[in-house]
Design an enzyme around this catalytic site. Structure first.
Site, PDB file in Angstrom:
ATOM      1  N   LYS A  92      62.308   9.999  -7.939  1.00  0.00           N
ATOM      2  CA  LYS A  92      62.582   9.611  -6.543  1.00  0.00           C
ATOM      3  C   LYS A  92      62.134  10.895  -5.653  1.00  0.00           C
ATOM      4  O   LYS A  92      62.346  10.685  -4.638  1.00  0.00           O
ATOM      5  CB  LYS A  92      64.183   9.737  -6.548  1.00  0.00           C
ATOM      6  CG  LYS A  92      64.998  11.014  -6.801  1.00  0.00           C
ATOM      7  CD  LYS A  92      66.465  10.706  -6.294  1.00  0.00           C
ATOM      8  CE  LYS A  92      67.313  11.560  -6.874  1.00  0.00           C
ATOM      9  NZ  LYS A  92      68.790  11.446  -7.132  1.00  0.00           N
ATOM     10  N   ARG A  93      61.571  11.975  -6.133  1.00  0.00           N
ATOM     11  CA  ARG A  93      61.123  12.797  -5.493  1.00  0.00           C
ATOM     12  C   ARG A  93      59.528  12.250  -4.895  1.00  0.00           C
ATOM     13  O   ARG A  93      59.345  12.668  -3.620  1.00  0.00           O
ATOM     14  CB  ARG A  93      60.714  14.203  -6.166  1.00  0.00           C
ATOM     15  CG  ARG A  93      61.709  15.077  -6.227  1.00  0.00           C
ATOM     16  CD  ARG A  93      61.360  16.583  -6.822  1.00  0.00           C
ATOM     17  NE  ARG A  93      60.075  17.215  -6.366  1.00  0.00           N
ATOM     18  CZ  ARG A  93      59.479  17.858  -6.708  1.00  0.00           C
ATOM     19  NH1 ARG A  93      59.522  18.252  -8.059  1.00  0.00           N
ATOM     20  NH2 ARG A  93      58.262  18.445  -6.223  1.00  0.00           N
TER      21      ARG A  93
END
Ligand code: GLU
Length: 497
Positions: free
Chosen positions: A253-254
């Site tokens: 998700k980064r």
């Protein structure tokens, strides 16, 4: 043989696109062969699991149209389908393994294990349990139990030899037993670990084919041993390739939004998301890229799965979504879907109390409420500036709030208010200065309807994406700054902030 497949998410966070990916392939395989598809909630990690997360997983899979035949909300003959409700069953099997001599109690303290591990790392050895408690006599074990010493139960693993894992897509995979840890099966709180529970459940739920991510291949020898110890046949294994970021790293998700809820809030059609996931590592016999779930089921064939690293590319997903919108929705259906998406009655009723006091005529509403539905608001780096704060300080405010929000369990205006109050206090900044860039990040404007109420309506997925968007507009957080911020953030957490 009746085919039975399952998807087994752990409810420890947002519903992940990887879960939908496994669910899709498991469902297609079961449906293609007239079998059943099961949803099992793997919540044995009581600390990290939450009901909210489970709820969101169920909702997201339903939204995608990946419906299961048996699950926590759909009783069936092999229930319950939530692992926390099956603890007695695991206990019985752990006792069985102990009594047959395939498992043993380990009384080693965390300190000893830590020492052992650092020693192994120092010597460049595989980090694994060294078997210390294997040599305890029955008498010694009983003595320790009687004195109330804490213990875990570990499985025995042959010291040498090679375990051959049969994977339907990859053929035989040899893994040396010397690389396999004497896995903990029961934690000191008496609860089972994933490895024990997954084997017991897949067997008792009569799962015939396990479709899961390739990150589990290395666990397969432990599972194979447990099947042997318990005298059971192992289901067939199908390890799917991992979804990747465009830079080929594991989807995270980064770098990419991974929550299914994000795609829903951005206004993607579930049909397009499913179609896109289906395209990742699989193809229709005629090569057509746009296909529906039922078309995928009708043509499903494991042989058509490709093991190359599938890249989750949001631009391609957008393109496909555009095709679905234009080719599949007539104006009537389009109108229905748009109102279902963000302009439904329920949503409007949450927004109206926030704007009613500020408008005299309806025409003033449009501008005011646009940001509730907009994906990522447009603004410039200068809009985020706060007097007397450096860009790095503003990045810090945004990044810390992003991490705080990631950990927030109850999503409501009061808990959000508290996040920012605490943040201001911890950073020694005026709340007004902390909130200035947040206003812009969320609404694109310095003034908007009440911020926390608005965030409550916008929801965690889009709120996070907008904070991340603001960080990106400021040029992103470099690796060096991330490290520095992580350190500061940890220090802030451990000082109770
Ligand atoms: N609960 C595991 C997970 O996170 C399931 C893995 C499996 O399918 O065996 O994803």
């Amino acid at each position: 043989m009746k085919v039975r497949t399952r998807v087994a998410p752990s409810p420890t966070g947002d519903p992940h696109v990887g879960t939908a990916y496994m669910a899709l392939f498991s469902l297609c395989f079961a449906r293609r062969f007239g079998g059943q598809f099961i949803l099992r909630i793997e919540d044995t990690d009581a600390v990290r699991s939450s009901e909210q997360s489970e709820q969101k997983i169920l909702e997201s899979l339903h939204w995608l149209g990946l419906d299961w035949d048996e699950g926590p909300d759909k009783p069936g003959p092999f229930g319950p389908y939530r692992q926390s409700e099956r603890l007695d069953t695991y206990k019985q099997h752990i006792d069985l393994l102990l009594s047959r001599g395939h498992a043993f109690r380990c009384f080693c303290t965390p300190e000893r294990l830590k020492c052992m591990r650092s020693e192994q790392i120092k010597n460049n050895e595989t980090t694994r349990y060294d078997g210390c408690c294997l040599s305890l006599s029955e008498e010694q074990v009983q003595k320790k139990l009687a004195s109330g010493q804490e213990y875990v139960v570990r499985m025995k693993v042959p010291e040498e030899g090679i375990c051959i894992i049969k994977d339907r897509l990859r053929g035989d995979i040899p893994i040396e037993y010397s690389q396999i840890d004497m896995q903990v099966l029961q934690k000191s709180d008496g609860n089972p670990t994933y490895h024990l529970a997954v084997v017991v459940d897949d067997h008792l739920m009569e799962i015939t084919h396990i479709i899961r991510g390739e990150e589990w291949i290395n666990s397969a020898p432990k599972h194979k041993l447990l099947y042997e110890y318990l005298g059971w046949d192992m289901p067939e294994l199908i390890h799917m390739p991992l979804l990747r970021n465009p830079d080929k790293s594991k989807l995270s998700k980064r770098k990419n939004p991974t929550s299914i809820g994000f795609y829903e809030r951005m206004g993607f059609l579930p049909e397009a998301v499913i179609n896109y996931l289906g395209m990742l590592g699989w193809s229709m016999p005629d090569g057509e890229e746009k296909f529906s779930l039922s078309e995928m089921i009708n043509h499903f064939d494991l042989e058509r799965i490709s093991l190359g690293a599938p890249i989750f590319d949001t631009d391609k997903l957008r393109w496909l979504n555009g095709r679905w919108l234009r080719e599949e929705l007539d104006d009537d259906a389009f109108a229905d879907r748009v109102s279902e998406w963000a302009y439904n009655r329920e949503n409007l009723k949450r927004i109206i109390p926030l704007i009613k006091e500020r408008v005299d005529v309806f025409s003033e509403i449009t501008d005011m409420i646009a940001f509730f539905a907009t994906g990522l608001p447009a603004f410039s780096e200068d809009d985020l500036a706060v007097k007397n704060l450096s860009t790095d300080q503003i990045k810090k405010i945004l990044q810390f709030s992003l991490w705080d929000i990631d950990a927030l369990v109850d999503w409501n205006r009061d808990s959000l208010n508290k996040v920012f109050e605490d943040l201001g206090e911890d950073l020694g900044l005026k709340i007004r200065d902390v909130l200035a860039p947040i206003f812009i990040a969320i609404s694109g404007k310095p003034i908007s309807p009440p911020l926390f109420d608005s965030m409550e309506v916008i929801g965690p997925d889009l709120t996070r994406a907008r904070l991340k968007n603001a960080i990106d507009i400021l040029g992103g957080v470099s690796k060096k700054l991330t490290k520095k911020l992580e350190k500061e953030y940890q220090a802030r957490r451990s000082s109770g902030g």
